[in-house]
Design an enzyme around this catalytic site. Sequence first.
Site, PDB file in Angstrom:
ATOM      1  N   THR A  26       9.271   1.266  -4.946  1.00  0.00           N
ATOM      2  CA  THR A  26      10.426   0.393  -4.753  1.00  0.00           C
ATOM      3  C   THR A  26      10.420  -0.809  -5.680  1.00  0.00           C
ATOM      4  OG1 THR A  26      10.602   1.037  -2.422  1.00  0.00           O
ATOM      5  CG2 THR A  26      11.631  -1.043  -3.053  1.00  0.00           C
ATOM      6  N   ASP A  71       8.629   8.457  -6.777  1.00  0.00           N
ATOM      7  CA  ASP A  71       8.833   7.910  -5.436  1.00  0.00           C
ATOM      8  C   ASP A  71       7.584   8.312  -4.663  1.00  0.00           C
ATOM      9  OD1 ASP A  71       9.456   7.879  -2.608  1.00  0.00           O
ATOM     10  OD2 ASP A  71      11.552   7.620  -3.184  1.00  0.00           O
ATOM     11  N   THR A 103       5.341   2.048  -1.280  1.00  0.00           N
ATOM     12  CA  THR A 103       4.678   1.675  -0.025  1.00  0.00           C
ATOM     13  C   THR A 103       4.403   2.856   0.896  1.00  0.00           C
ATOM     14  OG1 THR A 103       6.808   1.190   1.031  1.00  0.00           O
ATOM     15  CG2 THR A 103       5.685  -0.633  -0.080  1.00  0.00           C
ATOM     16  N   THR A 285      -8.617   9.404  16.214  1.00  0.00           N
ATOM     17  CA  THR A 285      -7.706   9.087  17.302  1.00  0.00           C
ATOM     18  C   THR A 285      -6.285   8.858  16.802  1.00  0.00           C
ATOM     19  OG1 THR A 285      -7.199   7.510  19.080  1.00  0.00           O
ATOM     20  CG2 THR A 285      -8.366   6.645  17.166  1.00  0.00           C
TER      21      THR A 285
END
Length: 350
Positions: A26, A71, A103, A285
């Site tokens: 981005t 991307d 991100t 977990t």
Amino acid sequence: MNTRIDHDWHTERMKRRILVIYTGGTIGMQSTDKGYLPMAGFHDLVAQQLKTGAVDKLPKFDVIECSQLIDSANLTPTDWTQIGQLLAIHWQDYDGFVVLHGTDTMAYTASALSFILQGIDKPVILTGSQIPLLELRNDAQDNLITALLLAANYDIPEVCIYFNGRLLRGNRSSKIQSAGFDAFDSPNFPWLARVGIHIDLQQSLLLERKVPSLLIPEFDAEAVAIVQTYPGMTARPVEAMVDDTSVRGLILQTYGSGNPPDANKALIQTLQRASDRGIAVLNITQCSQGKVSQGAYATGATLNRIGVVPGADMTLEAAFAKMHYLLSQSLGVDAIRDALQRPLCGELTR
């Protein structure tokens, strides 16, 4: 393959040189009728945006722009190799590195680079933004400038993510916000630094400074599979993974402290068959905080009996990257199972 642009806007007083590697994401995108897309010419955009009155306070830096910008949703483990190779090629020429990355999968890449570059003696800081640098209102400029200053002015011998005032160990990080500027956190490990008016670096938390081997491995993108337990799940998806001969590592995301639905006999038998076939099975977990205590409940103890490895408090991103890294090292399955339980570069708490 790459374009290198030198920026000589900085005073000679700045002795440290930083390499910025722009992979996409981005931070360098532009708005189109199809949504945000990566744009070429990021080095020119940086030059324009950082020509401020305080530019002489920035370290001297160069920019490498990868010819194939991605991307980060399209990231594959092959991209980790390419980024690692770029870092290795330029390692001796720079005092620190900033990797600009999308991100969505930044925590995966930060985790992978932490294993690839174990023992580094220079900072490697990943950053990006939630709003492109091209936009009037953005978080990109502050993230980029602060990452540059951290890489140049502080001895940080590890791979980190810097985002919105937080410097995080790369292999302890996860993306926790889809739209907020505070996109990343490390739920099971303290921040390495808090950046506000002052930069408060927690020196005692940093890894030991060593010399990396810089031998960049090749990764098999199909070698690791992930399965999450859910109420009423069947064994069929796991059976398909176990029967796929390309799968050599399986990450199991179970409930709470590491509890599978052990009443599902077909699932347990399939996991047993995976273990017997030489597939390394790692249990982590689903909870964002806490760790696997395999055996605290009888359901978890079932996994101990069939050779499933407890993953302590590793994030999914770290577990996935670590499994890939260990499989790339031509180790036997017993050695892989042993290494999965030991911290290699601060990725888990024993």
